[in-house]
Design an enzyme around this catalytic site. Sequence first.
Site: not given
Ligand code: PGA
Length: 221
Positions: A95, A144
């Site tokens: 992450h 992401e």
């Molecule tokens: P968010 O976070 O949905 O609050 O943008 C996603 C993540 O960091 O996995």
Amino acid sequence: MKKLLIVANWKSNKTTQQAKEWLMAFKSIQIPDNKEVIICPPFTLLSDMTKFIKENSLPLHLGAQNVSSFDEGAHTGEINAIQIKEFAQFVLIGHSERRLNNKEDEKDLEKKVNQAKNAGIAALYCVSDKNTFIPHEVTTVAYEPTSAISTSGIGIPDTPQNANTVAFEIKKQSGIQKVLYGGSVTEESVNSFTSQLEIDGVLVGGASLDAQKFLQVINHA
Ligand code: PGA
């Protein structure tokens, strides 16, 4: 029909009592066959949540948010893959918050993926763009973009079209089977992502903390 993975990342949130209250909202909820819901709580909640989910036959799976890159042994503060395996079938690896705040690099992440694989846990490997290195053993990636994460200070989601293109390219380059999208996903936006051909689910942070909100995310996916 594709099977959507809907993954909640609770990050460093919730006490045991709060987690139980959240889980209560899932009593007598049915999840359709084309959706699989995975909750990734902090380590401290995995044991109690496993029990509660079993006792109440909730349609939820569990994942950890991190795994040690070491085997069991003299590694103070680490939680290894064998220990996680008692409670969780999945683990988030790489992450962006851990890459940034805990300085996890590609070598560490590759070791973590190997640890998870050897223990029989599926890695949900996070990347911020199509060029991020992905270890060989990974089969599921969460795309992401860092600026899309709601708590990043920017929180602007990618467009579903661009996320679809990135998912396509990741699959083409790395032979990855599933690509999820993550970053500011809400009940309003979730379907614009999950309806894309190459997107196989979502990773949800902020909108997973409230059970009712998250139920709406699942329903609209
Ligand atoms: P968010 O976070 O949905 O609050 O943008 C996603 C993540 O960091 O996995």
